[in-house]
Design a protein around this motif. Sequence first.
Motif, PDB file in Angstrom:
ATOM      1  N   MET A 133       0.854  -1.168   0.000  1.00 31.57           N
ATOM      2  CA  MET A 133       0.000   0.000   0.000  1.00 31.57           C
ATOM      3  C   MET A 133       0.897   1.226   0.000  1.00 31.57           C
ATOM      4  SD  MET A 133      -3.282   0.786   2.243  1.00 31.57           S
ATOM      5  CE  MET A 133      -2.824   1.413   3.835  1.00 31.57           C
ATOM      6  N   GLY A 134       0.783   1.992  -1.024  1.00 27.74           N
ATOM      7  CA  GLY A 134       1.664   3.128  -1.167  1.00 27.74           C
ATOM      8  C   GLY A 134       1.052   4.426  -0.690  1.00 27.74           C
ATOM      9  N   ILE A 135       1.904   5.412  -0.640  1.00 26.22           N
ATOM     10  CA  ILE A 135       1.473   6.735  -0.206  1.00 26.22           C
ATOM     11  C   ILE A 135       0.531   7.348  -1.234  1.00 26.22           C
ATOM     12  CG2 ILE A 135       3.420   7.966  -1.191  1.00 26.22           C
ATOM     13  CD1 ILE A 135       2.139   8.710   2.261  1.00 26.22           C
ATOM     14  N   GLU A 136       0.635   6.921  -2.496  1.00 30.41           N
ATOM     15  CA  GLU A 136      -0.249   7.493  -3.516  1.00 30.41           C
ATOM     16  C   GLU A 136      -1.708   7.137  -3.268  1.00 30.41           C
ATOM     17  OE1 GLU A 136       1.258   3.589  -5.024  1.00 30.41           O
ATOM     18  OE2 GLU A 136       2.302   5.390  -4.414  1.00 30.41           O
ATOM     19  N   LEU A 137      -1.965   5.973  -2.699  1.00 28.66           N
ATOM     20  CA  LEU A 137      -3.337   5.593  -2.362  1.00 28.66           C
ATOM     21  C   LEU A 137      -3.901   6.509  -1.271  1.00 28.66           C
ATOM     22  CD1 LEU A 137      -5.668   3.583  -2.776  1.00 28.66           C
ATOM     23  CD2 LEU A 137      -4.651   2.200  -0.974  1.00 28.66           C
ATOM     24  N   ILE A 138      -3.071   6.844  -0.309  1.00 23.73           N
ATOM     25  CA  ILE A 138      -3.507   7.745   0.757  1.00 23.73           C
ATOM     26  C   ILE A 138      -3.792   9.132   0.192  1.00 23.73           C
ATOM     27  CG2 ILE A 138      -2.774   8.866   2.900  1.00 23.73           C
ATOM     28  CD1 ILE A 138      -1.166   6.284   3.467  1.00 23.73           C
ATOM     29  N   PHE A 139      -2.970   9.595  -0.736  1.00 25.22           N
ATOM     30  CA  PHE A 139      -3.201  10.902  -1.346  1.00 25.22           C
ATOM     31  C   PHE A 139      -4.466  10.897  -2.200  1.00 25.22           C
ATOM     32  CE2 PHE A 139       1.531  11.925  -0.965  1.00 25.22           C
ATOM     33  CZ  PHE A 139       1.324  12.706   0.160  1.00 25.22           C
ATOM     34  N   LYS A 140      -4.732   9.787  -2.895  1.00 25.62           N
ATOM     35  CA  LYS A 140      -5.963   9.687  -3.683  1.00 25.62           C
ATOM     36  C   LYS A 140      -7.192   9.749  -2.790  1.00 25.62           C
ATOM     37  CE  LYS A 140      -4.170   6.934  -7.510  1.00 25.62           C
ATOM     38  NZ  LYS A 140      -4.227   5.611  -8.183  1.00 25.62           N
ATOM     39  N   ILE A 141      -7.154   9.036  -1.683  1.00 25.77           N
ATOM     40  CA  ILE A 141      -8.284   9.036  -0.755  1.00 25.77           C
ATOM     41  C   ILE A 141      -8.474  10.428  -0.155  1.00 25.77           C
ATOM     42  CG2 ILE A 141      -9.090   8.130   1.458  1.00 25.77           C
ATOM     43  CD1 ILE A 141      -7.822   5.458   0.653  1.00 25.77           C
ATOM     44  N   ALA A 142      -7.381  11.092   0.194  1.00 22.60           N
ATOM     45  CA  ALA A 142      -7.472  12.447   0.743  1.00 22.60           C
ATOM     46  C   ALA A 142      -8.023  13.413  -0.295  1.00 22.60           C
ATOM     47  CB  ALA A 142      -6.107  12.906   1.229  1.00 22.60           C
ATOM     48  N   GLY A 143      -7.600  13.276  -1.530  1.00 20.92           N
ATOM     49  CA  GLY A 143      -8.110  14.137  -2.601  1.00 20.92           C
ATOM     50  C   GLY A 143      -9.595  13.958  -2.825  1.00 20.92           C
ATOM     51  N   ILE A 144     -10.028  12.720  -2.837  1.00 27.33           N
ATOM     52  CA  ILE A 144     -11.459  12.455  -2.998  1.00 27.33           C
ATOM     53  C   ILE A 144     -12.233  13.027  -1.809  1.00 27.33           C
ATOM     54  CG2 ILE A 144     -13.200  10.623  -3.051  1.00 27.33           C
ATOM     55  CD1 ILE A 144     -11.187   8.969  -4.668  1.00 27.33           C
ATOM     56  N   GLY A 145     -11.681  12.877  -0.620  1.00 24.90           N
ATOM     57  CA  GLY A 145     -12.342  13.422   0.557  1.00 24.90           C
ATOM     58  C   GLY A 145     -12.485  14.926   0.503  1.00 24.90           C
ATOM     59  N   ILE A 146     -11.448  15.618   0.049  1.00 17.08           N
ATOM     60  CA  ILE A 146     -11.496  17.081  -0.056  1.00 17.08           C
ATOM     61  C   ILE A 146     -12.518  17.511  -1.103  1.00 17.08           C
ATOM     62  CG2 ILE A 146     -10.172  19.121  -0.779  1.00 17.08           C
ATOM     63  CD1 ILE A 146      -7.736  17.737   0.549  1.00 17.08           C
ATOM     64  N   ILE A 147     -12.522  16.837  -2.250  1.00 14.82           N
ATOM     65  CA  ILE A 147     -13.478  17.175  -3.311  1.00 14.82           C
ATOM     66  C   ILE A 147     -14.908  16.942  -2.836  1.00 14.82           C
ATOM     67  CG2 ILE A 147     -14.309  16.478  -5.598  1.00 14.82           C
ATOM     68  CD1 ILE A 147     -11.334  15.976  -6.309  1.00 14.82           C
ATOM     69  N   VAL A 148     -15.147  15.825  -2.172  1.00 14.62           N
ATOM     70  CA  VAL A 148     -16.494  15.523  -1.687  1.00 14.62           C
ATOM     71  C   VAL A 148     -16.920  16.526  -0.622  1.00 14.62           C
ATOM     72  CG1 VAL A 148     -17.830  13.816  -0.376  1.00 14.62           C
ATOM     73  CG2 VAL A 148     -16.466  13.088  -2.318  1.00 14.62           C
ATOM     74  N   ALA A 149     -15.999  16.922   0.242  1.00 13.44           N
ATOM     75  CA  ALA A 149     -16.332  17.899   1.282  1.00 13.44           C
ATOM     76  C   ALA A 149     -16.704  19.256   0.677  1.00 13.44           C
ATOM     77  CB  ALA A 149     -15.168  18.050   2.250  1.00 13.44           C
ATOM     78  N   VAL A 150     -15.958  19.684  -0.327  1.00 16.66           N
ATOM     79  CA  VAL A 150     -16.262  20.958  -0.978  1.00 16.66           C
ATOM     80  C   VAL A 150     -17.601  20.887  -1.695  1.00 16.66           C
ATOM     81  CG1 VAL A 150     -15.535  22.516  -2.832  1.00 16.66           C
ATOM     82  CG2 VAL A 150     -13.864  21.695  -1.174  1.00 16.66           C
ATOM     83  N   LEU A 151     -17.829  19.801  -2.428  1.00 19.54           N
ATOM     84  CA  LEU A 151     -19.114  19.644  -3.115  1.00 19.54           C
ATOM     85  C   LEU A 151     -20.264  19.594  -2.128  1.00 19.54           C
ATOM     86  CD1 LEU A 151     -18.331  17.094  -5.961  1.00 19.54           C
ATOM     87  CD2 LEU A 151     -19.004  19.474  -6.205  1.00 19.54           C
ATOM     88  N   ASN A 152     -20.055  18.928  -1.008  1.00 23.94           N
ATOM     89  CA  ASN A 152     -21.101  18.838   0.006  1.00 23.94           C
ATOM     90  C   ASN A 152     -21.456  20.217   0.544  1.00 23.94           C
ATOM     91  OD1 ASN A 152     -22.909  17.872   1.870  1.00 23.94           O
ATOM     92  ND2 ASN A 152     -21.353  17.214   3.311  1.00 23.94           N
ATOM     93  N   GLN A 153     -20.456  21.026   0.840  1.00 19.53           N
ATOM     94  CA  GLN A 153     -20.704  22.370   1.353  1.00 19.53           C
ATOM     95  C   GLN A 153     -21.403  23.255   0.326  1.00 19.53           C
ATOM     96  OE1 GLN A 153     -20.258  23.667   4.430  1.00 19.53           O
ATOM     97  NE2 GLN A 153     -19.817  21.560   5.010  1.00 19.53           N
ATOM     98  N   VAL A 154     -20.959  23.185  -0.912  1.00 15.29           N
ATOM     99  CA  VAL A 154     -21.560  24.013  -1.960  1.00 15.29           C
ATOM    100  C   VAL A 154     -23.016  23.618  -2.171  1.00 15.29           C
ATOM    101  CG1 VAL A 154     -21.500  24.509  -4.444  1.00 15.29           C
ATOM    102  CG2 VAL A 154     -19.389  24.534  -3.117  1.00 15.29           C
ATOM    103  N   LEU A 155     -23.273  22.326  -2.247  1.00 14.36           N
ATOM    104  CA  LEU A 155     -24.641  21.882  -2.474  1.00 14.36           C
ATOM    105  C   LEU A 155     -25.532  22.146  -1.269  1.00 14.36           C
ATOM    106  CD1 LEU A 155     -23.942  18.552  -4.381  1.00 14.36           C
ATOM    107  CD2 LEU A 155     -24.946  20.640  -5.318  1.00 14.36           C
ATOM    108  N   SER A 156     -25.001  22.023  -0.080  1.00 13.46           N
ATOM    109  CA  SER A 156     -25.801  22.301   1.118  1.00 13.46           C
ATOM    110  C   SER A 156     -26.163  23.781   1.209  1.00 13.46           C
ATOM    111  CB  SER A 156     -25.049  21.876   2.378  1.00 13.46           C
ATOM    112  OG  SER A 156     -24.916  20.488   2.434  1.00 13.46           O
ATOM    113  N   LYS A 157     -25.212  24.645   0.895  1.00 15.45           N
ATOM    114  CA  LYS A 157     -25.473  26.087   0.962  1.00 15.45           C
ATOM    115  C   LYS A 157     -26.468  26.546  -0.095  1.00 15.45           C
ATOM    116  CE  LYS A 157     -22.537  26.936   4.229  1.00 15.45           C
ATOM    117  NZ  LYS A 157     -22.900  27.403   5.546  1.00 15.45           N
TER     118      LYS A 157
END
Length: 64
Positions: free
Chosen positions: A1-25
């Motif tokens: 399990m490489g560090i790139e998998l952790i970065f991919k998961i973090a990136g998806i989490g950040i994108i989902v969090a931003v989309l969630n906030q925009v759509l909620s507002k």
Amino acid sequence: MGIELIFKIAGIGIIVAVLNQVLSKSGRDEYAMLTVLAGVLVIILMLLPQLSSLYDVMRSFFEM
């Protein structure tokens, strides 16, 4: 399990969090919940091969 998998998961989490906030507002709470569910599903699908290999390693470790 490489560090790139952790970065991919973090990136998806950040994108989902931003989309969630925009759509909620903007008052689209249903779509916000769907984006969160889709993000969780994508992350689970990314982790399935890693969990499968972990299971194989643990099974071979405990075999006698």
